[in-house]
Design an enzyme around this catalytic site. Structure first.
Site, short mmCIF file in Angstrom:
data_model
loop_
_atom_site.label_atom_id
_atom_site.label_comp_id
_atom_site.label_asym_id
_atom_site.label_seq_id
_atom_site.Cartn_x
_atom_site.Cartn_y
_atom_site.Cartn_z
N TRP A 184 3.77 25.67 21.83
CA TRP A 184 4.70 24.75 21.18
C TRP A 184 5.71 24.41 22.27
O TRP A 184 6.52 25.25 22.64
CB TRP A 184 5.37 25.45 20.00
CG TRP A 184 6.30 24.57 19.23
CD1 TRP A 184 7.67 24.57 19.28
CD2 TRP A 184 5.96 23.58 18.27
NE1 TRP A 184 8.17 23.65 18.42
CE2 TRP A 184 7.15 23.02 17.78
CE3 TRP A 184 4.73 23.11 17.79
CZ2 TRP A 184 7.16 22.01 16.82
CZ3 TRP A 184 4.76 22.11 16.83
CH2 TRP A 184 5.96 21.57 16.36
N ASN A 233 5.85 33.71 25.04
CA ASN A 233 6.49 33.01 23.93
C ASN A 233 7.96 33.35 23.99
O ASN A 233 8.32 34.53 23.97
CB ASN A 233 5.89 33.49 22.60
CG ASN A 233 6.73 33.07 21.40
OD1 ASN A 233 7.32 31.98 21.41
ND2 ASN A 233 6.81 33.90 20.40
N GLY A 234 8.81 32.34 24.08
CA GLY A 234 10.25 32.59 24.15
C GLY A 234 10.90 31.60 25.10
O GLY A 234 10.30 30.57 25.44
N GLU A 266 13.42 17.76 -4.44
CA GLU A 266 12.07 17.55 -3.90
C GLU A 266 11.11 18.66 -4.26
O GLU A 266 9.92 18.43 -4.37
CB GLU A 266 12.08 17.26 -2.40
CG GLU A 266 12.47 18.41 -1.52
CD GLU A 266 12.39 18.08 -0.03
OE1 GLU A 266 11.60 17.23 0.37
OE2 GLU A 266 13.15 18.71 0.74
N ARG A 310 1.57 28.45 15.04
CA ARG A 310 2.77 28.66 15.84
C ARG A 310 2.95 27.57 16.90
O ARG A 310 3.96 27.54 17.61
CB ARG A 310 2.71 30.02 16.54
CG ARG A 310 2.61 31.18 15.59
CD ARG A 310 2.54 32.48 16.35
NE ARG A 310 3.76 32.75 17.07
CZ ARG A 310 4.82 33.34 16.57
NH1 ARG A 310 4.82 33.74 15.32
NH2 ARG A 310 5.90 33.54 17.32
N GLU A 335 22.29 17.83 1.18
CA GLU A 335 21.07 18.56 1.55
C GLU A 335 20.64 19.50 0.41
O GLU A 335 19.45 19.62 0.11
CB GLU A 335 21.30 19.33 2.86
CG GLU A 335 20.13 20.15 3.36
CD GLU A 335 18.83 19.38 3.56
OE1 GLU A 335 18.82 18.14 3.48
OE2 GLU A 335 17.79 20.04 3.76
N LYS A 391 4.66 16.00 4.90
CA LYS A 391 5.57 16.58 5.89
C LYS A 391 6.07 15.50 6.85
O LYS A 391 7.20 15.53 7.27
CB LYS A 391 4.84 17.70 6.65
CG LYS A 391 5.71 18.44 7.66
CD LYS A 391 6.78 19.25 6.97
CE LYS A 391 7.75 19.90 7.93
NZ LYS A 391 9.02 20.27 7.26
N CYS A 425 5.54 29.86 20.37
CA CYS A 425 4.13 29.76 20.77
C CYS A 425 3.41 30.99 20.24
O CYS A 425 4.03 31.88 19.67
CB CYS A 425 4.02 29.76 22.29
SG CYS A 425 5.03 28.50 23.07
N HIS A 476 35.73 8.80 -9.88
CA HIS A 476 35.51 7.34 -9.85
C HIS A 476 34.23 6.94 -10.58
O HIS A 476 33.66 5.90 -10.27
CB HIS A 476 35.50 6.86 -8.39
CG HIS A 476 36.77 7.17 -7.69
ND1 HIS A 476 37.93 6.48 -7.89
CD2 HIS A 476 37.09 8.17 -6.83
CE1 HIS A 476 38.91 7.01 -7.17
NE2 HIS A 476 38.42 8.05 -6.52
N LYS A 528 16.98 19.30 -1.51
CA LYS A 528 16.06 20.44 -1.61
C LYS A 528 15.66 20.67 -3.06
O LYS A 528 14.50 20.83 -3.37
CB LYS A 528 16.69 21.74 -1.07
CG LYS A 528 16.90 21.82 0.41
CD LYS A 528 15.65 22.02 1.24
CE LYS A 528 15.01 20.73 1.63
NZ LYS A 528 15.43 20.02 2.77
O1 M6R Z 1 10.44 14.49 10.63
P1 M6R Z 1 11.75 13.92 10.18
O2 M6R Z 1 12.91 14.82 10.38
O3 M6R Z 1 12.00 12.56 10.78
O4 M6R Z 1 11.56 13.71 8.62
C1 M6R Z 1 12.56 13.10 7.86
C2 M6R Z 1 12.32 13.30 6.38
O5 M6R Z 1 11.08 12.79 6.00
C3 M6R Z 1 12.37 14.78 6.01
O6 M6R Z 1 13.59 15.35 6.38
C4 M6R Z 1 12.20 14.94 4.48
O7 M6R Z 1 13.29 14.41 3.82
C5 M6R Z 1 11.98 16.41 4.11
N1 M6R Z 1 11.00 16.50 3.09
C6 M6R Z 1 13.20 17.07 3.60
O8 M6R Z 1 12.99 18.37 3.17
#
Ligand code: M6R
Length: 609
Positions: free
Chosen positions: A75, A101-102, A488, A28, A481, A604, A2, A504, A485
């Site tokens: 938050w 906050n905490g 994207e 925040r 993962e 996002k 927060c 394979h 990263k």
């Molecule tokens: O909000 P969510 O965790 O449900 O979102 C899922 C994906 O859209 C999200 O993880 C997306 O793949 C990110 N851009 C990954 O960095």
């Protein structure tokens, strides 16, 4: 995570200044907002759920008397984002107000103790115990000053806090204190300010005093006085000059949110490990009773589910099915029933595919459990039980700190379940819990010692046309993962799969100089991974290995390597091992001139199917 703010002004009204400062802390959290001011010995409070502008339109946050006040933008962690849970929180008589906050870890015990002493609690927050504990301390010993009572109170509080307190008892001051959550003072000729972060006061002053853990500060017309909480001894600290522009300040001097969020991980993992026992117990009880468990999510959250399926299997002997939310209804929709349990994982709690899966499962009477970073999101509303990941708002489109927080909760859940089911010896559980508690420091070490090296690796491979990411066992999830990263934010096509699968088919792609990232924890897969590295190397691949410190076997094979500290159990390895991959993606994006915070075509939160 927060935002708190407080000010003691020599001239002028505090409320408008608190309002505008909170706006600069809204990154925040923005679940609710509240301000308390003090004027002529009386406290005035305005607060409500919603973003600052929404609340301001209804209550006019600027219209409050007094030159001293505190404010909060929330938050939600404990308690839904409702007016009643909004800060400031007060004591029984409304004479003490606190913003915080905490996370207060022992709030349940403290609340029970105070309720037995006839204190009335109105919220579901952990914070509310603080004003009541101050009130009780003063009741027990009316001769104490406000500062003394707060010092006594803080000695009983366990957990993290940056807090600010005002009271009618000593209406000329704000008392603030810090343990683990950030707190900084601003100083100018018209007053003193306390805040979670520098941007809050940067347009007013660039003179700041950093407050350290275990310190309490008294703000008054005379200025600021710092004391150590443990023994009240004075601390002398002069202001420093902050050279940041307001835009830089929001990112705490980092050029992008993504790198700021990568660096925040020691703190966010630490906060997430402070999970309240009863939530873990509740969720693990549901999982224990389940006949079949689906782990449902998208993107990075899916990778957390994939890693969790190994954790649940290895530690609790519980088979689970990780499923892409976008496929869940087609793949399992018809077979889901009252006997099914869905654990949905989502940073935002709003992802359309995840919500769609959960809604379908709910209609078929399945039990819905969830893990999300946004309390009050759609996902929390449809879940029987949910846990918050405590990572704070994540602004970079690429999920980083929320991934390691999700994994931290899932690892705790797997351990709790293992305990419940008696599948793993107490010694092993104790050892894993100890290792888990060390992970924030481990991640800190990785960021501090490997960042420069990773920057160089990123420069070296930035023009590669394609990357492989390979791992075995739970490291498959880490590899997935790492690939996501890089793709994207640096727009480099990348392929990830369990290393054993390379023979394979995919190995036919390998030619001279092809970069292959191997995830190599020292677990039971280590020896086989060496074999896979040799196979790739023999065909001309360039090996970039993420290894444990001192892993000479792999060092001698790799063209480039990044080291993480020794002794990380395989089952927890995705948490530290993903960090170098986040950094690799970030620095590759920079080397290619891409903006990592705003990758093209992405949002996002994906609210369409
Ligand atoms: O909000 P969510 O965790 O449900 O979102 C899922 C994906 O859209 C999200 O993880 C997306 O793949 C990110 N851009 C990954 O960095």
């Amino acid at each position: 995570m927060c935002g708190i703010f407080g000010c003691v002004l020599k001239e002028g009204n505090a409320a408008p200044l608190i309002h505008s400062s909170l706006k600069r802390l809204e990154y925040r959290g923005y679940d609710s907002v509240g301000i308390a001011t003090i004027s002529e010995g009386k406290i005035f409070v305005k607060k409500d759920m919603g973003k600052i502008d929404e609340v301001d339109r209804i209550v006019d946050l600027d219209d409050m008397p007094g030159s001293i006040g505190i404010g909060h933008t929330r938050w939600a962690t404990h308690g839904a984002p409702l007016k009643v849970n909004s800060h400031p929180h007060g004591d029984c008589k409304g004479e003490i107000m606190v913003v915080h906050n905490g996370i207060i870890e022992n709030f349940l015990e403290l609340r029970a103790e105070l309720q037995n002493l006839e204190h009335t609690f109105v919220s579901k927050t952990d914070t509310e115990v603080i004003p009541h504990l101050i009130e009780q301390t003063l009741k027990n010993n009316p001769k104490l000053s406000l500062v003394e009572a707060i010092l006594e109170t803080l000695k009983r509080v366990e957990g993290s806090y940056a807090l600010a307190v005002i009271s009618t008892r000593e209406p000329d001051k704000i008392i603030c204190a810090r343990n683990e959550s950030p707190l900084v003072l601003g100083i100018d000729s018209n007053g003193v300010y306390c805040a979670s972060d520098i941007p809050a006061f940067l347009p007013i002053t660039n003179k700041a005093v950093m407050i350290n853990n275990g310190e309490l500060v008294i703000l008054s017309a005379k200025g600021y006085e710092i004391k150590k909480i443990c023994d009240s001894s004075p601390v002398v600290r002069e202001p420093i000059t902050i050279e940041w522009s307001p835009e830089m300040a929001v990112k705490q001097g980092y050029p992008h949110f993504m790198i700021k969020e990568i660096h925040e991980q020691p703190e966010t993992i630490r906060n997430t490990l402070r999970m309240q026992d009863h939530y873990l117990d509740l969720l693990s009880t549901f999982l224990d009773r389940a006949n079949e468990v689906f782990l449902v999510a998208c993107g990075t959250s899916y990778h957390a589910c994939l890693a969790a399926s190994y954790m649940f299997s290895k530690l609790a002997f519980l088979p689970t099915y990780p499923v892409y939310a976008s496929e869940f209804v087609e793949q399992h929709g018809k077979s889901v029933s009252i006997d099914s349990t869905i654990l949905a994982v989502s940073q935002s709690g709003e992802t359309a595919d995840t919500i769609g899966s959960v809604t379908c499962a709910q209609q078929r009477a399945a039990t819905i459990l969830s893990l999300t970073n946004v309390i009050g999101s759609s996902l929390t509303r449809v879940s029987r039980v949910y846990i918050g990941t405590q990572a704070g708002p994540e602004i970079g489109v690429a999920a980083t700190k929320t991934f390691t927080s999700q994994l931290s909760v899932l690892a705790q859940l797997a351990l709790r379940l293992a305990k419940k089911r008696g599948k793993v010896s107490q010694d092993e559980i104790d050892c894993l819990e100890e290792q888990l508690a060390r992970l924030p420091n481990t991640v800190e070490t990785i960021v501090n010692t490997q960042e420069q090296k990773i920057k160089e690796i990123a420069k070296k491979y930035k023009d590669a046309k394609v990357f492989f990411f390979l791992g075995r066992g739970i490291s498959t999830a880490t590899a997935f993962e790492g690939r996501l990263k890089l793709m994207e934010i640096a727009y480099i096509p990348a392929i990830a799969f369990p290393a054993g699968e390379s023979k394979h088919g995919p190995i036919s792609l390998i030619e001279d100089g092809f970069p292959v990232v191997f995830i190599c924890p020292r677990d039971e897969t280590h020896r086989t991974v060496i074999g896979n590295i040799m196979e790739m190397k023999a065909r001309g691949a360039h090996i970039i290995a993420v290894i444990e410190e001192g892993d000479e076997d792999i060092k001698s094979l790799a063209d480039d390597y990044v080291e993480v500290p020794k002794g990380i159990p395989g089952v927890l390895s995705p948490i530290p091992f993903v960090v170098p991959l986040q950094l690799l993606a970030y620095y590759t994006a920079l080397a290619k001139g891409c903006n990592p915070d705003m990758p093209r075509n992405l949002a996002k939160c994906v609210t369409v199917k």
